[in-house]
Structure formats: C-alpha cells, structure tokens
Design an enzyme around this catalytic site. Structure first.
Site, PDB file in Angstrom:
ATOM      1  N   GLY A  89       6.156   0.879  -2.832  1.00  0.00           N
ATOM      2  CA  GLY A  89       6.708   1.797  -3.818  1.00  0.00           C
ATOM      3  C   GLY A  89       8.148   1.527  -4.186  1.00  0.00           C
ATOM      4  N   ASP A 253       0.854   1.700   8.264  1.00  0.00           N
ATOM      5  CA  ASP A 253       1.355   0.765   7.254  1.00  0.00           C
ATOM      6  C   ASP A 253       2.654   0.102   7.678  1.00  0.00           C
ATOM      7  OD1 ASP A 253       2.130   3.622   6.712  1.00  0.00           O
ATOM      8  OD2 ASP A 253       3.538   2.670   5.340  1.00  0.00           O
TER       9      ASP A 253
END
Length: 469
Positions: A89, A253
């Site tokens: 992101g 993650d």
C-alpha cells in the site's frame, strides 16, 4: 569492479501476483543515507549521488530491470484477524538483481513510494523519522547477527505529513530496502483464500526454483518447502531472542519465506529480560510481546501449512510443522552461544547453561545487552565483567549457577576479545530513549551528526562480532 546484474525474475510469476504502478512525484529528493558497503558488493558503488537519487528517489528503472515498479499482492492475519484488503500500500518491488558474491536473488523493495491499489485510503508515504528508525534497526540487528533486510537508501522527499502518533506536520522520506525475498506467508494465503490451486503451485515452484533449488527433486515439493521455511523462521526467532529484539507487528504478511527480518515499525530492544515487554503501544493484550514471539511464529507457520494442504496432504505436512519447537530450541542454543562467543558442548549442557542464564537475568534484572557484552568469551572475560557496571549483580548468589556451568565452556574461534570494542565499559545499545536522542537534533536543527556517529559505532560493533553477510 563488480558489475550490477539486474533481473526481472518476479515478473515471470504473472499479473495475478502484482499490479504495475507509478512512483510518487516528490517535491524534493535529499539523500540521507546510502549503504555504500552493499552498493559496492552488488556493483552500484560508483553511482554519483545525483544518479543514486534518480534511481532511489525518482525510481527511474535500471536498464534490464522492471520497466515499471510492481506493487505485490498478498493477504494476511493481522493480530490474528484475517484481512483480504492487503498488499503493497505504500511500497513496491522496484528492481531485482543477482548478488555476485553468492549468486542469490536480491529485491529492492520500497517504503513510502506513493499510493497503489492497496493503499486503503492511506497517503502511501513514510515519515522521515520512520525511515531513520528503520536504518537504525537494520544496522543494529545485522551487527548482532540477525538475518535482516538492509536499509539500502533513505531519501528525504520534502513533503509535510500528518500523523496521529507523532508531532505533525512531520517530514517525509522514501526508503529502499535490500532483501532476499518479498514473498510473504500472506502471499500463499491470498491464493489459498481464492482457492487458486494453479497459482499456488506456481508460487511453490517459483519459490523453490529461486530460493531453495536443492528442493527441486523432492517427492513432495510443498512439504519440503514447508520444512525449509519452518527451519528458517525458527532460526530467525532464535536470533531475535538472542538479540533481545521485539519486532512488534508479527502479522503473517511480515514473515517472508527466506526467514529474513524486515518491515520495521514499532520495534524495540529489551532494556532488561522481560517476556511481557511489547513494542507497539496498540498491542494492548501483549500478543506480540518478546516472550510470545516464538509462539506467534509457530502460529504463522501453521497458517502457511494450511495453505499448502491442496498441494500435499495434512499427513505429509504435519511432520514439518512438528519440527518448529525442536528447531527453535536448537537454534536458540546456537544463537545464544554465538553471542557469548562460546563453543557448544552437548544439547543437555547447552540447554542447562541457557536456562541458568535466563534464570539469572530474570532474578537480577541485569541490563540485557550489557550481560552478553560482559561475558563474551566466558571465563576469558572474568576481569572485564568484574569492572562492568553490572559487576555487583555478577557477585550475587543468583549468578552462581550460571557461573558454575560457564566454567565448562571454551571460547569460540571468533571470540575476538582483542578488538577495541570490547575494551569499552558499555556496549552499543539501541534502546528507545537512544533512538529518540538520535532523532531530536535531526528534527530540531537538521543535525545528522549523531545519526552518522551511531552508524560508525554500529560498524565497529559489527566488526568486533565478526559479522559476515
């Protein structure tokens, strides 16, 4: 002169694994840090600062590298809650190259390089303080023998950012990290979630081909890969424990398939041994506390095993999962003895020594890093320890069980006690107040002298511990 060898390996996985994106257009690019040691190793040391900024501030592609950056797709468990709305992101995979020293694949991954389809309403930026903290974390961890990403470049970008957890507006930056993989446990989770067996198999095959080629002929490639990743992540957890490091955000993650520590947010080093010590102010339950990191890594690896069931079976994957704790215990012994500069004996003796060490640290509240510094080389450091700020603690009854066991151990071949670093009374540490002290003159008067001096101190420490990467 070493020749830079760019490749486009990750791109071969296909469009299901990433989105092609454009970097942010920053108002300024001011070079604040470049890892010249690693630049020399991979053939980028001759870049002028202006050329460096073209590539690591403006992200102009290298010839033979990706024409556009790749924002990687993944899912993940965040504080045990599954999140499908993840991905790069505020970063991307900018480039890859081959390490001419060992032939391994290296990634240039960014942090703060702009918005992507996975920004989730964020601005895609990084604070300068966050970048400084990541440089300090990676340099310190490497000196302590932790397998970590490298903070290859830090560029201030001239924007004013608003953040709720620090005085705003604050300065901005873009970081480029150098690491061996950005394939995360969450990358596997994404394809398992979509029941995409074809791309899951492609990911396993890619991972084996480029990171674990010795597994290519395994009868069950998925099970063999799981066993290897378990071993690498167990080793990482043991290294964190020996270094007294708390990552802070051990979501799936943030764990990659090479067992490499990366993506540093609210990290901390222990002042004293405390299993309940947490790094993130928002970790209200202590889920990722220092003493719970091994459990968390085991939990994360179990999630990876679940992803691989469609390519194997529970019966074939379970034996690999069952090695997590034996691997961690074995590695903890190795990593603690490495830090103490001692030769291992047998498993039972080593286990007893480490248990006595932690019992002393618990009872005495001795400074964590000072203890390892003082007893480097074991009995060879008796006089050093007697002159330590912690000397009174070593004269206590609580220390006697450890001292008695320590007498049986000889120094390792690389103990290196003649190095000037070990002539000091105190070791180089990186506690939170020290990090704030390094940042304060940068924020107040753009004074980077303490930051640069700290990196020199850490380099001395790395040399003293004979860290070779």
């Amino acid at each position: 002169m070493t020749q830079f060898r760019p490749v486009q390996t990750h791109q071969a996985l296909g469009n299901a694994f990433f989105d092609r994106v454009a970097p942010a257009d920053f108002p300024k690019t001011i070079l604040r840090h470049r890892d010249q040691r690693w630049a020399e190793r991979i053939g980028l040391d001759a870049l002028s600062d202006s050329k460096w900024l073209e590539h690591f501030g403006r992200f102009e592609p290298f010839e033979g590298s990706f024409p556009e950056p790749l924002a990687l797709r993944y899912h993940g468990h965040q504080f045990r809650s599954y999140n499908t709305d993840l991905g790069d992101g505020r970063g991307f995979l900018f480039a890859q190259c081959i390490d001419p020293v060992d032939g391994r694949l290296l990634d240039f991954g960014t942090k703060g390089s702009g918005k992507t389809p996975w920004s989730r309403g964020g601005d895609g930026r990084l604070t300068l303080k966050g970048g400084v903290r990541e440089v300090l974390a990676t340099e310190m961890l490497e000196a302590l023998g932790v397998y970590t990403s490298k903070s290859f470049s830090l560029v201030e970008t001239g924007e004013q950012l608003h953040r709720g957890d620090e005085p705003s507006p604050t300065r901005s930056a873009v970081l480029t990290r150098l690491s061996h993989s950005h394939i995360r446990l969450g990358t596997f989770q994404r394809f398992a979630y979509f029941d995409d067996k074809e791309n899951l198999q492609r990911l396993v095959d890619h991972t084996i081909a480029h990171y674990y080629p010795d597994l290519a002929e395994a009868d069950d490639r998925a099970a063999a890969l799981l066993e290897r990743v378990v071993a690498e992540v167990a080793r990482l957890g043991a290294q964190w424990t020996a270094a007294g490091f708390v990552h802070g955000v051990l979501n799936t993650d943030n764990i990659n398939i090479t067992g490499e520590s990366f993506d540093y947010g609210p990290w901390r080093f222990l002042p004293i041994y405390d299993p309940t010590f947490t790094a993130a102010y928002f970790d209200e339950t202590g889920l990722y506390a220092f003493g719970r990191q091994p459990d968390t890594l085991a939990w994360n690896l179990t999630r990876l095993a679940e992803c691989l069931v469609p390519l194997s079976s529970i019966e074939k994957l379970e034996p690999a999962l069952n090695t997590i704790w034996p691997q961690f215990r074995d590695q903890l012994g190795r990593q603690v003895l490495r830090r103490l500069g001692l030769k291992p004996r047998d498993v039972d003796e080593d286990t007893a020594l480490i248990a006595a060490m932690f019992a002393f640290l618990t009872a005495s509240k001795a400074p964590y890093e000072q203890f390892f510094f003082d007893w480097r080389g074991g009995v060879l450091s008796f006089d050093r320890a007697a002159a330590s700020p912690s000397a009174d603690l070593y004269a206590s009854e609580a220390f006697r069980p450890f001292a008695d066991l320590l007498e049986r151990y000889g120094p390792s071949d690389d103990v290196n006690l003649g190095h000037a670093y070990f002539a000091q009374k105190k070791p180089r540490t990186m506690l939170i107040d020290e990090v704030e002290a390094i940042w304060a003159p940068i924020a107040q008067s753009d004074d980077w002298s303490l930051f640069h001096q700290t990196l020199q101190d850490i380099a001395q420490m790395r040399a003293a511990y004979n860290v070779i990467v």
